[in-house]
Design an enzyme around this catalytic site. Structure first.
Site, PDB file in Angstrom:
ATOM      1  N   THR A  28       0.855  -1.231   0.025  1.00 53.12           N
ATOM      2  CA  THR A  28       0.113   0.004  -0.108  1.00 53.12           C
ATOM      3  C   THR A  28       0.988   1.227  -0.022  1.00 53.12           C
ATOM      4  O   THR A  28       2.249   1.047  -0.040  1.00 53.12           O
ATOM      5  CB  THR A  28      -0.704   0.051   1.342  1.00 53.12           C
ATOM      6  OG1 THR A  28      -0.038   0.278   2.382  1.00 53.12           O
ATOM      7  CG2 THR A  28      -1.632  -1.288   1.413  1.00 53.12           C
ATOM      8  N   CYS A  29       0.273   2.226  -0.001  1.00 50.38           N
ATOM      9  CA  CYS A  29       0.985   3.657   0.148  1.00 50.38           C
ATOM     10  C   CYS A  29       1.920   3.828   1.373  1.00 50.38           C
ATOM     11  O   CYS A  29       2.904   4.363   1.191  1.00 50.38           O
ATOM     12  CB  CYS A  29       0.238   4.875   0.336  1.00 50.38           C
ATOM     13  SG  CYS A  29      -0.973   5.240  -1.307  1.00 50.38           S
ATOM     14  N   ALA A  32      -8.599   9.011 -12.142  1.00 48.22           N
ATOM     15  CA  ALA A  32     -10.197   9.104 -11.879  1.00 48.22           C
ATOM     16  C   ALA A  32     -10.398   7.825 -10.956  1.00 48.22           C
ATOM     17  O   ALA A  32     -11.651   7.430 -11.404  1.00 48.22           O
ATOM     18  CB  ALA A  32     -10.988   9.114 -13.038  1.00 48.22           C
ATOM     19  N   GLY A  33      -9.645   7.405 -10.098  1.00 49.18           N
ATOM     20  CA  GLY A  33      -9.910   6.225  -9.204  1.00 49.18           C
ATOM     21  C   GLY A  33     -10.488   6.659  -7.959  1.00 49.18           C
ATOM     22  O   GLY A  33     -11.067   7.656  -7.676  1.00 49.18           O
ATOM     23  N   LYS A  34     -10.472   5.843  -6.885  1.00 49.13           N
ATOM     24  CA  LYS A  34     -11.082   6.005  -5.574  1.00 49.13           C
ATOM     25  C   LYS A  34     -10.584   7.281  -4.899  1.00 49.13           C
ATOM     26  O   LYS A  34     -11.327   8.151  -4.427  1.00 49.13           O
ATOM     27  CB  LYS A  34     -10.977   4.923  -4.764  1.00 49.13           C
ATOM     28  CG  LYS A  34     -11.618   3.495  -5.134  1.00 49.13           C
ATOM     29  CD  LYS A  34     -11.409   2.454  -4.045  1.00 49.13           C
ATOM     30  CE  LYS A  34     -12.083   1.144  -4.642  1.00 49.13           C
ATOM     31  NZ  LYS A  34     -11.910  -0.099  -3.681  1.00 49.13           N
ATOM     32  N   MET A  35      -8.995   7.317  -4.844  1.00 52.53           N
ATOM     33  CA  MET A  35      -8.694   8.367  -4.202  1.00 52.53           C
ATOM     34  C   MET A  35      -9.064   9.924  -4.994  1.00 52.53           C
ATOM     35  O   MET A  35      -9.147  10.935  -4.258  1.00 52.53           O
ATOM     36  CB  MET A  35      -6.848   8.416  -4.213  1.00 52.53           C
ATOM     37  CG  MET A  35      -6.285   9.503  -3.582  1.00 52.53           C
ATOM     38  SD  MET A  35      -6.786   9.564  -1.883  1.00 52.53           S
ATOM     39  CE  MET A  35      -5.872   7.953  -1.311  1.00 52.53           C
TER      40      MET A  35
END
Length: 435
Positions: free
Chosen positions: A49-50, A190-193
């Site tokens: 993950t990040c 254009a994703g979840k974030m």
């Protein structure tokens, strides 16, 4: 079999190291193929993950497992071991299980109680399963972890009122542009974030949103939801020229916003302030842009530093979450220890059954003629004694906290009860008489 984890996170490594160790979803099949080639690893799950990169594995030899996973990360990402090792933590058995449970509950997150990690752990486990990389040990512990995460979400308020990275990004924008009535934001991705960020930007009345994405369809869908406009991805630099804030949340392996292109744009409007916010990992905005006059670049670590690290407000929820972890851990450990105990208990019980038959045969002449009912009653009594003995042994062994100690005790138990000598002699004697 032991459960181990080798990893690094926001506490041990900054974004420059984390991005070098990141495993993109599209490379996971290759990653698992390479991992499964290591002889010490019976199964593995990659959590990337990040804020963390962790590899969980089931192994017979802990040291060999630690060495092989470290070697894998080093070789896969072309990072010398001496460079990588200082950033790694290594945990095994109960420590590894408890760590996973804390990760999925959000206790170990930068933002205490953040909810994205639960889905990230679940998806990482499913990805390992789909690549045939898990075994019964990993299946059990990850299923327990997923249930733990669900319980903590439903039974505590640890996730209520938590701030997300997207929220913090908008707070940062508010501080910088507090005196501006209108400003333009370009979202690249254009994703979840991007969706979370756009939702938070709705509180700014004077904010206009433009969206650029490789998939024009996704960009248009996001624009409809938040009353934004769309521009083609290959025209993103033209959009950057007009934007005050550029927020990037893409999954590219290279910079999608490059220093040279921005430098050219700033020559046209050198006094116009531009804020670049990079919510990607690996980073997708060239950090060198920060050197350009009137350009500010913020990475995900810069955003995270805005978080209130005083967790006292959530201490009661953390304590409740840890109680749930303790309960679920107990269930897992009971299963875990049974994997060590049960084979020996089955072996002892089978030989006790033969010894029981042999003993009854030896005392037939003493008892005289016995009816079937009497003989059955004696067998039931001896069966009950055997079962009670087994239960007492198992209960006492489960109080041992170290798996290594448990293995030693089980081996000693075999020798103490002379399973391999006296009982075997009795078995052979019985077999000869029966012949």
């Amino acid at each position: 079999m032991h459960l181990i984890v080798v990893g690094l996170n926001h506490k041990t490594a900054d974004v420059e190291i984390r991005e070098r160790c990141y495993f993109p979803n599209e490379t996971l099949p290759k990653s698992f193929d390479l991992l499964k080639a290591y002889p010490s690893l019976s199964g593995a799950v990659i959590l990337s993950t990040c804020n963390r990169v962790e590899i969980y594995a089931s192994v017979v030899n802990v040291k060999a497992g630690f060495d092989d996973i470290t070697d894998f990360i080093s070789c896969y990402h072309s990072i010398p071991r001496e460079t990588l090792t200082p950033f790694l933590y290594k945990k095994n058995c109960q420590n590894a299980v408890n760590h996973l449970f804390k990760v999925i509950s959000g206790i170990d997150s930068m933002v205490i109680g953040e909810y994205q990690i639960q889905g990230q752990v679940r998806d990482s486990y499913y990805a390992a399963q789909s690549n045939n990389a898990t075994d019964s040990y990993l299946n059990k512990v990850f299923q327990s972890a997923i249930n733990t995460g669900k319980r903590i979400r439903s039974e505590t308020a640890i996730g209520q009122g938590t701030v997300s990275v997207a929220t913090l990004a908008t707070e940062l924008i508010k501080k910088v542009f507090s005196e501006r009535k209108r400003f333009h934001v370009l979202l690249i991705g254009a994703g979840k974030m991007a969706g979370l960020t756009a939702a938070n930007l709705q509180e700014f009345n004077g904010c206009s949103i433009i969206i650029a994405n490789r998939s024009l369809t996704k960009a248009e869908e996001l624009a409809v939801r938040f009353n934004g406009k769309v521009t083609a991805y290959d025209k993103r630099y033209e959009a950057i020229q007009e934007a005050d804030v550029i927020i990037v949340s893409t999954a590219s392996e290279n910079y999608t916003v490059q220093f040279e292109e921005v430098a050219k744009l700033m020559q046209l409007h050198p006094t116009r302030t531009k804020m670049f916010i990079d919510l990607s990992l690996p980073r997708n905005i060239d950090p060198a842009i920060n050197r350009i006059e009137n350009c500010m670049v913020y990475s995900i670590d810069d955003i995270n530093q805005m978080i209130d690290l005083n967790v006292s407000k959530r201490q009661m929820e953390i304590e409740q979450a840890e109680k749930i972890i303790s309960e679920v851990s107990e269930d897992y450990y009971n299963w875990y220890y049974a994997q060590i105990i049960m084979p020996t208990m089955h072996e002892i019980k089978s030989k006790l059954d033969i010894l029981k038959t042999s003993t009854i045969a030896n005392y037939k002449s003493t008892f005289g003629a016995m009816t079937d009912t009497q003989q059955g009653l004696i067998q039931e009594m001896m069966d009950a004694y055997s079962e009670k003995l087994i239960r007492v042994i198992m209960k006492n062994i489960k109080t041992v906290t170290s798996k290594d100690d448990m293995v030693t005790i089980v081996e000693a138990l075999k020798n103490t009860l002379s399973v391999d000598t006296a009982i075997n002699e009795e078995i052979q004697s019985f077999k000869k008489r029966e012949q």
